[in-house]
Design a protein around this motif. Structure first.
Motif, PDB file in Angstrom:
ATOM      1  N   ARG A  66     -38.499 -80.803  38.781  1.00  0.00           N
ATOM      2  CA  ARG A  66     -37.583 -81.930  38.991  1.00  0.00           C
ATOM      3  C   ARG A  66     -36.478 -81.953  37.942  1.00  0.00           C
ATOM      4  O   ARG A  66     -35.377 -82.440  38.195  1.00  0.00           O
ATOM      5  N   ARG A  67     -36.775 -81.449  36.756  1.00  0.00           N
ATOM      6  CA  ARG A  67     -35.802 -81.486  35.665  1.00  0.00           C
ATOM      7  C   ARG A  67     -35.015 -80.190  35.538  1.00  0.00           C
ATOM      8  O   ARG A  67     -34.317 -79.983  34.538  1.00  0.00           O
ATOM      9  N   GLY A  68     -35.121 -79.318  36.522  1.00  0.00           N
ATOM     10  CA  GLY A  68     -34.253 -78.150  36.572  1.00  0.00           C
ATOM     11  C   GLY A  68     -34.738 -76.921  35.839  1.00  0.00           C
ATOM     12  O   GLY A  68     -33.948 -75.981  35.642  1.00  0.00           O
ATOM     13  N   PHE A  69     -36.003 -76.881  35.428  1.00  0.00           N
ATOM     14  CA  PHE A  69     -36.521 -75.665  34.811  1.00  0.00           C
ATOM     15  C   PHE A  69     -36.575 -74.548  35.851  1.00  0.00           C
ATOM     16  O   PHE A  69     -36.966 -74.761  37.000  1.00  0.00           O
ATOM     17  N   SER A  70     -36.181 -73.351  35.446  1.00  0.00           N
ATOM     18  CA  SER A  70     -36.141 -72.221  36.369  1.00  0.00           C
ATOM     19  C   SER A  70     -37.545 -71.728  36.685  1.00  0.00           C
ATOM     20  O   SER A  70     -38.491 -71.944  35.900  1.00  0.00           O
ATOM     21  N   PRO A  71     -37.725 -71.032  37.822  1.00  0.00           N
ATOM     22  CA  PRO A  71     -39.031 -70.429  38.115  1.00  0.00           C
ATOM     23  C   PRO A  71     -39.510 -69.492  37.013  1.00  0.00           C
ATOM     24  O   PRO A  71     -40.715 -69.449  36.718  1.00  0.00           O
ATOM     25  N   ASP A  72     -38.596 -68.754  36.380  1.00  0.00           N
ATOM     26  CA  ASP A  72     -38.997 -67.851  35.305  1.00  0.00           C
ATOM     27  C   ASP A  72     -39.536 -68.613  34.101  1.00  0.00           C
ATOM     28  O   ASP A  72     -40.523 -68.192  33.479  1.00  0.00           O
ATOM     29  N   SER A  73     -38.895 -69.726  33.753  1.00  0.00           N
ATOM     30  CA  SER A  73     -39.373 -70.528  32.624  1.00  0.00           C
ATOM     31  C   SER A  73     -40.741 -71.120  32.917  1.00  0.00           C
ATOM     32  O   SER A  73     -41.637 -71.127  32.053  1.00  0.00           O
ATOM     33  N   ILE A  74     -40.922 -71.621  34.138  1.00  0.00           N
ATOM     34  CA  ILE A  74     -42.212 -72.189  34.511  1.00  0.00           C
ATOM     35  C   ILE A  74     -43.287 -71.103  34.516  1.00  0.00           C
ATOM     36  O   ILE A  74     -44.417 -71.322  34.049  1.00  0.00           O
ATOM     37  N   SER A  75     -42.951 -69.914  35.001  1.00  0.00           N
ATOM     38  CA  SER A  75     -43.902 -68.806  34.985  1.00  0.00           C
ATOM     39  C   SER A  75     -44.303 -68.441  33.561  1.00  0.00           C
ATOM     40  O   SER A  75     -45.492 -68.189  33.283  1.00  0.00           O
ATOM     41  N   ALA A  76     -43.335 -68.422  32.650  1.00  0.00           N
ATOM     42  CA  ALA A  76     -43.639 -68.103  31.248  1.00  0.00           C
ATOM     43  C   ALA A  76     -44.558 -69.159  30.643  1.00  0.00           C
ATOM     44  O   ALA A  76     -45.496 -68.829  29.884  1.00  0.00           O
ATOM     45  N   LEU A  77     -44.329 -70.428  30.969  1.00  0.00           N
ATOM     46  CA  LEU A  77     -45.190 -71.487  30.441  1.00  0.00           C
ATOM     47  C   LEU A  77     -46.591 -71.411  31.029  1.00  0.00           C
ATOM     48  O   LEU A  77     -47.575 -71.693  30.335  1.00  0.00           O
ATOM     49  N   ARG A  78     -46.700 -71.020  32.274  1.00  0.00           N
ATOM     50  CA  ARG A  78     -48.025 -70.827  32.851  1.00  0.00           C
ATOM     51  C   ARG A  78     -48.772 -69.699  32.126  1.00  0.00           C
ATOM     52  O   ARG A  78     -49.977 -69.809  31.858  1.00  0.00           O
ATOM     53  N   ALA A  85     -48.263 -68.831  29.054  1.00  0.00           N
ATOM     54  CA  ALA A  85     -48.586 -69.368  27.734  1.00  0.00           C
ATOM     55  C   ALA A  85     -49.818 -70.261  27.808  1.00  0.00           C
ATOM     56  O   ALA A  85     -50.683 -70.220  26.917  1.00  0.00           O
ATOM     57  N   TYR A  86     -49.911 -71.068  28.856  1.00  0.00           N
ATOM     58  CA  TYR A  86     -51.080 -71.938  29.021  1.00  0.00           C
ATOM     59  C   TYR A  86     -52.359 -71.117  29.157  1.00  0.00           C
ATOM     60  O   TYR A  86     -53.393 -71.459  28.560  1.00  0.00           O
ATOM     61  N   ARG A  87     -52.293 -70.036  29.920  1.00  0.00           N
ATOM     62  CA  ARG A  87     -53.481 -69.189  30.069  1.00  0.00           C
ATOM     63  C   ARG A  87     -53.910 -68.604  28.726  1.00  0.00           C
ATOM     64  O   ARG A  87     -55.115 -68.551  28.416  1.00  0.00           O
ATOM     65  N   LEU A  88     -52.941 -68.178  27.939  1.00  0.00           N
ATOM     66  CA  LEU A  88     -53.277 -67.642  26.620  1.00  0.00           C
ATOM     67  C   LEU A  88     -53.920 -68.713  25.733  1.00  0.00           C
ATOM     68  O   LEU A  88     -54.868 -68.438  24.985  1.00  0.00           O
ATOM     69  N   LEU A  89     -53.412 -69.923  25.839  1.00  0.00           N
ATOM     70  CA  LEU A  89     -53.867 -70.997  24.958  1.00  0.00           C
ATOM     71  C   LEU A  89     -55.233 -71.547  25.378  1.00  0.00           C
ATOM     72  O   LEU A  89     -56.060 -71.894  24.520  1.00  0.00           O
ATOM     73  N   TYR A  90     -55.474 -71.613  26.700  1.00  0.00           N
ATOM     74  CA  TYR A  90     -56.635 -72.355  27.167  1.00  0.00           C
ATOM     75  C   TYR A  90     -57.604 -71.586  28.075  1.00  0.00           C
ATOM     76  O   TYR A  90     -58.737 -72.025  28.260  1.00  0.00           O
ATOM     77  N   LYS A  91     -57.195 -70.480  28.655  1.00  0.00           N
ATOM     78  CA  LYS A  91     -58.014 -69.854  29.696  1.00  0.00           C
ATOM     79  C   LYS A  91     -58.597 -68.499  29.314  1.00  0.00           C
ATOM     80  O   LYS A  91     -59.492 -68.007  30.006  1.00  0.00           O
ATOM     81  N   ASN A  92     -58.108 -67.870  28.275  1.00  0.00           N
ATOM     82  CA  ASN A  92     -58.511 -66.493  27.987  1.00  0.00           C
ATOM     83  C   ASN A  92     -59.599 -66.371  26.923  1.00  0.00           C
ATOM     84  O   ASN A  92     -59.910 -65.269  26.473  1.00  0.00           O
ATOM     85  N   GLY A  93     -60.154 -67.496  26.502  1.00  0.00           N
ATOM     86  CA  GLY A  93     -61.226 -67.462  25.531  1.00  0.00           C
ATOM     87  C   GLY A  93     -60.805 -67.047  24.133  1.00  0.00           C
ATOM     88  O   GLY A  93     -61.639 -66.606  23.331  1.00  0.00           O
ATOM     89  N   LEU A  94     -59.524 -67.208  23.822  1.00  0.00           N
ATOM     90  CA  LEU A  94     -59.009 -66.814  22.516  1.00  0.00           C
ATOM     91  C   LEU A  94     -59.172 -67.941  21.512  1.00  0.00           C
ATOM     92  O   LEU A  94     -59.136 -69.130  21.871  1.00  0.00           O
TER      93      LEU A  94
END
Length: 262
Positions: free
Chosen positions: A200-212, A214-223
């Motif tokens: 809604r705030r105009g973030f590009s698909p590439d930016s959203i993909s990068a944040l996704r 980043a989220y996996r690295l932070l919370y999903k990969n057991g690191l």
């Protein structure tokens, strides 16, 4: 020309801009400055060393600029500064700062503050923030731009809520919510990236993909957090469109004092 109801009390020293409207039985203290075209609802109290910008809408029975709820407070002339175009609804309470912190509570521009919200001493609320009904901010809370706090939520003192994040309703938050992240629960836990808000705030698909990613690295990969930060830096150095957003995420994590939700 200002419109002041005859039952309102405007103490000597208060400064009112052009076209300010003060409703019935409202009280404006001697050290208050209210900018042009701001309206103050009936029975509201605006007190303390408080500066309010232009085009704000303050609802009925609001208490703005009151003494901090801190037992160390000894009457020091601490401040509250509110920006422009904010909506502050009924029964909201916003307190001035304390000398143990910066001495000022701040509220930016274009915020939507719903009924019964409490913003405690030394809080710093950015711009375009939504605080839903009965959301409660303890002292020293920092809320980034475009964040949303759900109704009936409680936020522990010194907690930070990152920009473009969302805290679900009836949550208890005791650690920081990183930017762009959705959190909810008692105690609040992470539940993904705020994808719809970012779109809604105009973030590009590439930016959203990068944040996704980043989220996996932070919370999903057991690191561990240190391992995740190392890989986040590598992600942010990839030269992609989302680098800026990922760097904001990294900076927020590195500056955290209470730790981020895990």
């Amino acid at each position: 020309m200002s419109r002041i109801h005859p039952t309102a009390i405007i103490e000597p020293g208060a400064q009112l801009g052009e076209e300010v409207e003060i409703g019935p039985y409202a009280i404006v203290g001697a050290n208050v400055t209210i900018g042009a075209r701001t309206t103050v609802g009936s029975h509201s109290v605006i007190e303390g060393h408080t500066t309010i910008g232009v085009d704000n809408r303050i609802g009925h029975y609001a208490s703005v600029g009151g003494r901090p709820q801190d037992m160390k407070y000894q009457g020091e002339p601490t401040r509250l500064v509110i920006g422009d175009r904010n909506t502050i609804r009924e029964f909201t309470t916003i307190h001035t700062g304390t000398v143990q912190d910066s001495g000022v509570t701040t509220l930016g521009d274009d915020n939507w503050i719903m009924a019964y919200v409490h913003i405690g001493h030394d809080c710093h609320v950015g711009s375009h923030v939504i605080l839903s009904s009965n959301a409660q901010m303890a002292g020293h809370v920092v809320i980034g731009d475009w964040a949303i706090v759900g109704g009936m939520s409680g936020v522990h003192q010194f907690v930070r809520i990152g920009e473009h994040s969302m805290l679900g309703g009836a949550s208890a938050l005791v650690q920081d919510v990183p930017p762009f992240v959705i959190a909810a629960g008692n105690k609040a836990e992470p539940h993904g990236i705020n994808v719809e808000g970012l779109r809604r705030r105009g973030f590009s698909p590439d930016s959203i993909s990068a944040l996704r990613s980043a989220y996996r690295l932070l919370y999903k990969n057991g690191l561990s957090l240190d391992e995740a930060k190392t890989q986040l830096r590598e992600l942010a150095a990839s030269g992609g469109e989302g680098d800026e957003a990922v760097n904001k995420l990294i900076a927020f994590i590195e500056q955290s004092q209470r730790g981020i939700i895990r």
